[in-house]
Design a protein around this motif. Structure first.
Motif, PDB file in Angstrom:
ATOM      1  N   UNK A  66      64.781  33.358  18.091  1.00  2.00           N
ATOM      2  CA  UNK A  66      64.252  34.615  17.183  1.00  2.00           C
ATOM      3  C   UNK A  66      62.915  34.710  16.137  1.00  2.00           C
ATOM      4  N   UNK A  67      62.616  33.440  15.736  1.00  2.00           N
ATOM      5  CA  UNK A  67      61.423  33.903  15.105  1.00  2.00           C
ATOM      6  C   UNK A  67      61.093  33.921  15.558  1.00  2.00           C
ATOM      7  N   UNK A  68      60.144  33.671  17.063  1.00  8.54           N
ATOM      8  CA  UNK A  68      58.822  33.361  17.912  1.00  8.54           C
ATOM      9  C   UNK A  68      59.247  35.015  18.616  1.00  8.54           C
ATOM     10  N   UNK A 111      69.034  23.383   8.876  1.00  5.59           N
ATOM     11  CA  UNK A 111      69.456  24.567   8.780  1.00  5.59           C
ATOM     12  C   UNK A 111      67.757  25.952   8.857  1.00  5.59           C
ATOM     13  N   UNK A 112      68.295  26.049   9.855  1.00  3.23           N
ATOM     14  CA  UNK A 112      66.627  27.523  10.494  1.00  3.23           C
ATOM     15  C   UNK A 112      67.991  28.832  10.610  1.00  3.23           C
ATOM     16  N   UNK A 113      66.190  29.649   9.350  1.00  2.52           N
ATOM     17  CA  UNK A 113      67.047  31.152   9.140  1.00  2.52           C
ATOM     18  C   UNK A 113      65.589  31.689  10.338  1.00  2.52           C
ATOM     19  N   UNK A 114      66.217  32.842  10.915  1.00  2.00           N
ATOM     20  CA  UNK A 114      65.658  33.905  11.256  1.00  2.00           C
ATOM     21  C   UNK A 114      65.067  34.994   9.902  1.00  2.00           C
ATOM     22  N   UNK A 115      64.078  35.690  10.081  1.00  2.56           N
ATOM     23  CA  UNK A 115      64.584  36.734   8.719  1.00  2.56           C
ATOM     24  C   UNK A 115      64.767  37.993   9.945  1.00  2.56           C
ATOM     25  N   UNK A 116      65.469  38.961   9.074  1.00  2.00           N
ATOM     26  CA  UNK A 116      65.257  40.456   9.543  1.00  2.00           C
ATOM     27  C   UNK A 116      64.075  40.771   9.215  1.00  2.00           C
TER      28      UNK A 116
END
Length: 155
Positions: A66-68, A111-116
């Motif tokens: 998602x980050x990509x 834990x990795x979080x993708x930003x909105x």
């Protein structure tokens, strides 16, 4: 060269190919193998992916994928024609990010979080990119429907 008493079919095929000269003038003949950095335990996977041009994005953790995807916004959206379609793509992305946050984390991984993303900000940047690209393409008109002749009039 003295041939052994028994020669397997594979060995025979290799010997015959050598006699025909099929192994002469191969690319890289007489040159050392370039193994690169063999201290990296995954060097052979990286070389294979590079040589075969493989795409491993499906193997990435969802947050990284998602980050990509977010890193390509808004340039990846320039092919979309309408503001509604761009808004739909961005809102779908935000929905997938929120769903990813609801999954329980893997205890073996950090834990990795993708930003909105800010939909309105990206829409404004998309409009600027579209304006810089030139006038929008005309929408293709729908072809006229063909009239079908009845089967009894065809004769």
């Amino acid at each position: 060269m003295e041939r052994p008493r028994y020669e397997s079919p594979v060995e025979r095929a290799i010997r015959e190919a050598q006699e025909r000269g099929e192994f002469d003038n191969l690319p890289g003949a007489g040159k050392p193998l370039d193994l690169g950095d063999t201290s990296d335990p995954m060097w052979w996977v990286r070389r294979l992916a590079e040589r075969e041009q493989l795409d491993f994005t499906g193997a990435l953790p969802p947050a990284v994928a998602l980050r990509k995807e977010a890193a390509t916004f808004p340039e990846s959206l320039t092919a979309l024609r309408t503001e509604e379609s761009v808004r739909a793509v961005l809102e779908d992305y935000n929905l997938r990010v929120r769903r990813d946050r609801l999954r329980p984390p893997d205890p073996r991984m950090p834990q990795l979080l993708a930003p909105t993303v800010d939909v309105e900000n990206l829409l404004a940047r998309w409009r600027e990119l579209r304006a810089a690209a030139g006038p929008p393409l005309a929408e293709p008109s729908a072809p006229e429907p063909r009239r079908r002749r009845r089967w009894f009039r065809r004769r």
